[in-house]
Scaffold this motif. Structure first.
Motif, PDB file in Angstrom:
ATOM      1  N   ASP A  52       0.943  -1.045  -0.035  1.00 35.44           N
ATOM      2  CA  ASP A  52      -0.038   0.091  -0.136  1.00 35.44           C
ATOM      3  C   ASP A  52       0.952   1.189  -0.235  1.00 35.44           C
ATOM      4  O   ASP A  52       1.399   1.634   1.031  1.00 35.44           O
ATOM      5  CB  ASP A  52      -0.946   0.013   1.187  1.00 35.44           C
ATOM      6  N   ALA A  53       1.042   1.824  -1.139  1.00 39.79           N
ATOM      7  CA  ALA A  53       1.945   2.824  -1.408  1.00 39.79           C
ATOM      8  C   ALA A  53       1.428   4.236  -1.199  1.00 39.79           C
ATOM      9  O   ALA A  53       2.081   5.166  -1.535  1.00 39.79           O
ATOM     10  CB  ALA A  53       2.914   2.562  -2.475  1.00 39.79           C
ATOM     11  N   ALA A  54       0.358   4.410  -0.714  1.00 40.66           N
ATOM     12  CA  ALA A  54      -0.422   5.847  -0.557  1.00 40.66           C
ATOM     13  C   ALA A  54       0.559   6.585   0.132  1.00 40.66           C
ATOM     14  O   ALA A  54       1.139   6.142   1.277  1.00 40.66           O
ATOM     15  CB  ALA A  54      -1.779   5.595   0.119  1.00 40.66           C
ATOM     16  N   ASN A  55       0.879   7.909  -0.043  1.00 39.42           N
ATOM     17  CA  ASN A  55       1.791   8.903   0.489  1.00 39.42           C
ATOM     18  C   ASN A  55       3.167   8.085   0.766  1.00 39.42           C
ATOM     19  O   ASN A  55       3.808   8.673   1.666  1.00 39.42           O
ATOM     20  CB  ASN A  55       1.121   9.276   1.803  1.00 39.42           C
ATOM     21  N   LEU A  63      10.520  -1.964  -6.469  1.00 43.91           N
ATOM     22  CA  LEU A  63      10.890  -3.387  -6.695  1.00 43.91           C
ATOM     23  C   LEU A  63      11.954  -3.972  -7.475  1.00 43.91           C
ATOM     24  O   LEU A  63      11.539  -3.721  -8.789  1.00 43.91           O
ATOM     25  CB  LEU A  63       9.662  -4.295  -6.586  1.00 43.91           C
ATOM     26  N   LEU A  64      13.112  -4.310  -7.227  1.00 44.84           N
ATOM     27  CA  LEU A  64      14.077  -4.686  -8.273  1.00 44.84           C
ATOM     28  C   LEU A  64      14.612  -6.066  -8.274  1.00 44.84           C
ATOM     29  O   LEU A  64      14.737  -6.770  -7.247  1.00 44.84           O
ATOM     30  CB  LEU A  64      15.205  -3.972  -8.071  1.00 44.84           C
ATOM     31  N   ASN A  65      14.171  -6.667  -9.397  1.00 41.62           N
ATOM     32  CA  ASN A  65      14.433  -8.210  -9.324  1.00 41.62           C
ATOM     33  C   ASN A  65      13.868  -9.134  -8.412  1.00 41.62           C
ATOM     34  O   ASN A  65      14.406 -10.066  -7.654  1.00 41.62           O
ATOM     35  CB  ASN A  65      15.942  -8.342  -9.425  1.00 41.62           C
ATOM     36  N   CYS A  66      12.575  -8.837  -8.278  1.00 45.03           N
ATOM     37  CA  CYS A  66      11.883  -9.713  -7.142  1.00 45.03           C
ATOM     38  C   CYS A  66      11.012 -10.649  -7.793  1.00 45.03           C
ATOM     39  O   CYS A  66      10.550 -10.694  -9.008  1.00 45.03           O
ATOM     40  CB  CYS A  66      10.932  -8.752  -6.485  1.00 45.03           C
ATOM     41  N   TYR A  67      10.781 -11.642  -7.092  1.00 50.64           N
ATOM     42  CA  TYR A  67      10.077 -12.822  -7.866  1.00 50.64           C
ATOM     43  C   TYR A  67       8.640 -13.361  -6.686  1.00 50.64           C
ATOM     44  O   TYR A  67       8.914 -13.511  -5.669  1.00 50.64           O
ATOM     45  CB  TYR A  67      11.224 -13.973  -7.684  1.00 50.64           C
ATOM     46  N   ALA A  68       7.907 -13.544  -7.290  1.00 46.81           N
ATOM     47  CA  ALA A  68       6.833 -14.210  -6.799  1.00 46.81           C
ATOM     48  C   ALA A  68       6.744 -15.788  -7.201  1.00 46.81           C
ATOM     49  O   ALA A  68       6.980 -15.984  -8.413  1.00 46.81           O
ATOM     50  CB  ALA A  68       5.437 -13.648  -7.090  1.00 46.81           C
ATOM     51  N   GLY A  69       6.647 -16.601  -6.156  1.00 44.37           N
ATOM     52  CA  GLY A  69       6.823 -18.097  -6.361  1.00 44.37           C
ATOM     53  C   GLY A  69       5.570 -18.602  -6.310  1.00 44.37           C
ATOM     54  O   GLY A  69       4.383 -18.114  -7.025  1.00 44.37           O
ATOM     55  N   VAL A  70       5.405 -19.781  -5.499  1.00 43.74           N
ATOM     56  CA  VAL A  70       3.806 -20.501  -5.744  1.00 43.74           C
ATOM     57  C   VAL A  70       2.800 -19.365  -4.944  1.00 43.74           C
ATOM     58  O   VAL A  70       3.090 -19.030  -3.999  1.00 43.74           O
ATOM     59  CB  VAL A  70       3.921 -21.641  -4.854  1.00 43.74           C
ATOM     60  N   VAL A  71       1.887 -19.169  -5.739  1.00 45.19           N
ATOM     61  CA  VAL A  71       0.739 -18.215  -5.347  1.00 45.19           C
ATOM     62  C   VAL A  71      -0.348 -19.002  -4.910  1.00 45.19           C
ATOM     63  O   VAL A  71      -1.090 -19.982  -5.745  1.00 45.19           O
ATOM     64  CB  VAL A  71       0.424 -17.367  -6.345  1.00 45.19           C
ATOM     65  N   ALA A  72      -1.096 -18.808  -3.858  1.00 45.78           N
ATOM     66  CA  ALA A  72      -2.322 -19.557  -3.318  1.00 45.78           C
ATOM     67  C   ALA A  72      -3.493 -19.423  -4.350  1.00 45.78           C
ATOM     68  O   ALA A  72      -3.623 -18.283  -5.071  1.00 45.78           O
ATOM     69  CB  ALA A  72      -2.563 -19.002  -2.099  1.00 45.78           C
ATOM     70  N   THR A  73      -4.342 -20.185  -4.528  1.00 45.37           N
ATOM     71  CA  THR A  73      -5.301 -20.291  -5.381  1.00 45.37           C
ATOM     72  C   THR A  73      -6.430 -18.891  -5.168  1.00 45.37           C
ATOM     73  O   THR A  73      -6.678 -18.567  -3.674  1.00 45.37           O
ATOM     74  CB  THR A  73      -6.368 -21.619  -5.190  1.00 45.37           C
ATOM     75  N   ASN A  74      -6.445 -18.416  -6.243  1.00 43.53           N
ATOM     76  CA  ASN A  74      -7.490 -17.188  -6.108  1.00 43.53           C
ATOM     77  C   ASN A  74      -6.670 -15.697  -5.546  1.00 43.53           C
ATOM     78  O   ASN A  74      -7.488 -14.861  -5.128  1.00 43.53           O
ATOM     79  CB  ASN A  74      -9.000 -17.406  -5.523  1.00 43.53           C
ATOM     80  N   SER A  75      -5.320 -15.844  -5.362  1.00 46.73           N
ATOM     81  CA  SER A  75      -4.758 -14.906  -4.710  1.00 46.73           C
ATOM     82  C   SER A  75      -3.822 -14.086  -5.938  1.00 46.73           C
ATOM     83  O   SER A  75      -4.349 -14.120  -6.909  1.00 46.73           O
ATOM     84  CB  SER A  75      -3.692 -15.585  -3.630  1.00 46.73           C
ATOM     85  N   PHE A  76      -2.854 -13.374  -5.550  1.00 47.44           N
ATOM     86  CA  PHE A  76      -2.041 -12.594  -6.536  1.00 47.44           C
ATOM     87  C   PHE A  76      -0.569 -12.700  -6.269  1.00 47.44           C
ATOM     88  O   PHE A  76      -0.133 -12.930  -4.919  1.00 47.44           O
ATOM     89  CB  PHE A  76      -2.432 -10.979  -6.467  1.00 47.44           C
ATOM     90  N   GLY A  77       0.275 -12.576  -7.115  1.00 44.41           N
ATOM     91  CA  GLY A  77       1.540 -12.561  -6.782  1.00 44.41           C
ATOM     92  C   GLY A  77       2.048 -11.326  -6.227  1.00 44.41           C
ATOM     93  O   GLY A  77       2.668 -11.210  -5.143  1.00 44.41           O
ATOM     94  N   PHE A  78       1.830 -10.260  -6.968  1.00 42.96           N
ATOM     95  CA  PHE A  78       2.021  -8.813  -6.443  1.00 42.96           C
ATOM     96  C   PHE A  78       0.698  -8.096  -6.447  1.00 42.96           C
ATOM     97  O   PHE A  78      -0.139  -7.909  -7.419  1.00 42.96           O
ATOM     98  CB  PHE A  78       2.970  -8.051  -7.464  1.00 42.96           C
ATOM     99  N   MET A  79       0.354  -7.464  -4.943  1.00 43.84           N
ATOM    100  CA  MET A  79      -0.797  -6.766  -4.939  1.00 43.84           C
ATOM    101  C   MET A  79      -0.296  -5.382  -4.946  1.00 43.84           C
ATOM    102  O   MET A  79       0.257  -4.943  -3.681  1.00 43.84           O
ATOM    103  CB  MET A  79      -1.697  -7.248  -3.986  1.00 43.84           C
ATOM    104  N   ILE A  80      -0.471  -4.182  -5.644  1.00 46.73           N
ATOM    105  CA  ILE A  80      -0.289  -2.770  -5.330  1.00 46.73           C
ATOM    106  C   ILE A  80      -1.378  -2.090  -4.935  1.00 46.73           C
ATOM    107  O   ILE A  80      -2.294  -1.770  -6.177  1.00 46.73           O
ATOM    108  CB  ILE A  80       0.573  -2.468  -6.346  1.00 46.73           C
ATOM    109  N   GLN A  81      -1.718  -1.907  -3.752  1.00 51.07           N
ATOM    110  CA  GLN A  81      -3.106  -1.346  -3.382  1.00 51.07           C
ATOM    111  C   GLN A  81      -3.145   0.129  -3.788  1.00 51.07           C
ATOM    112  O   GLN A  81      -4.226   0.399  -4.337  1.00 51.07           O
ATOM    113  CB  GLN A  81      -3.142  -1.386  -1.806  1.00 51.07           C
ATOM    114  N   ARG A  82      -2.350   1.138  -3.477  1.00 50.13           N
ATOM    115  CA  ARG A  82      -2.212   2.419  -3.635  1.00 50.13           C
ATOM    116  C   ARG A  82      -1.033   2.936  -4.013  1.00 50.13           C
ATOM    117  O   ARG A  82       0.123   2.351  -3.668  1.00 50.13           O
ATOM    118  CB  ARG A  82      -2.985   3.122  -2.566  1.00 50.13           C
ATOM    119  N   GLY A  83      -0.941   4.229  -4.677  1.00 46.67           N
ATOM    120  CA  GLY A  83       0.288   4.860  -4.915  1.00 46.67           C
ATOM    121  C   GLY A  83       1.004   4.544  -6.166  1.00 46.67           C
ATOM    122  O   GLY A  83       0.479   3.786  -6.875  1.00 46.67           O
TER     123      GLY A  83
END
Length: 205
Positions: A85-88, A94-114
């Motif tokens: 959540d990057a509000a304000n 994010l530099l060279n980051c990795y999302a591995g095994v993601v749960a069912t119906n979830s997200f690898g990267f969630m950017i909420q705001r900002g």
């Protein structure tokens, strides 16, 4: 049911390098690394491996600032692998980051705001039915702008990138590659974006 590593307000100039956070998948509030509190910042996070937490792998609240998050591999956590959540909160990269095994119906990267810049980020194994590799914005709380450069949106089975209402996504030299078994999936899905969204011709679909 608590975060494994947590910061609170007025934490400054923290450097975290080359260690592993391993959870127990017990409780939705057991985040791996939880950066929380107003006016925290000037953090350098480099070389983390976060796995199997009941909540999010890496969670960042609003009103923090000046983060460089590099080489974080977040996998098998039951919430989001990265929840920001990057509000304000200027200067979150994010530099060279990795999302591995993601749960069912979830997200690898969630950017909420900002505004968040993603450079060289990737997915490795994105589970069987993840909702999206990346979600930009969350209409329940606010809008976001994500600038992606040289990222690989791979192995998704529903959306590669989901851009929520009034949020924006800019992509430069990115690859959108669905999972080989996926049917009826979309590389990019946008709901009423504002005009600053942009896809450079160098992107590959």
């Amino acid at each position: 049911n608590q975060p494994i590593l947590r910061t609170v307000g007025l934490t400054r100039q923290l450097s975290l390098r080359n260690f592993k956070i391993s959870g127990t998948a017990a409780g939705a509030n057991q985040h791996g690394l939880y950066l929380q509190g107003d006016q925290s910042g000037l953090f350098e996070i480099n070389g983390l491996y976060i796995r199997v937490c009941g909540g999010d792998g890496l969670k960042i609240d609003s009103s923090d600032y000046s983060y460089v998050i590099e080489r974080v591999y977040s996998t098998g956590n039951l919430g989001y692998q990265f929840n920001i959540d990057a509000a304000n909160s200027p200067c979150i990269t994010l530099l060279n980051c990795y999302a591995g095994v993601v749960a069912t119906n979830s997200f690898g990267f969630m950017i909420q705001r900002g505004t968040v810049e993603m450079i060289g980020c990737n997915s490795l194994v994105v589970g069987t039915r993840p909702r999206s590799w990346l979600q930009v914005g969350n209409s329940a709380v606010g809008a976001a702008l994500v600038i992606a450069r040289n990222c690989n949106f791979e192995s998704f089975t529903k959306y590669g990138v989901f851009v929520d209402t009034s949020s924006n996504f800019q992509a430069y030299n990115c690859f959108f590659i669905p999972d080989a078994s996926a049917l009826l999936c979309q590389s990019l899905y946008m709901i009423d974006p504002t005009p600053i969204s942009y896809l450079d011709p160098s992107n590959f679909f």
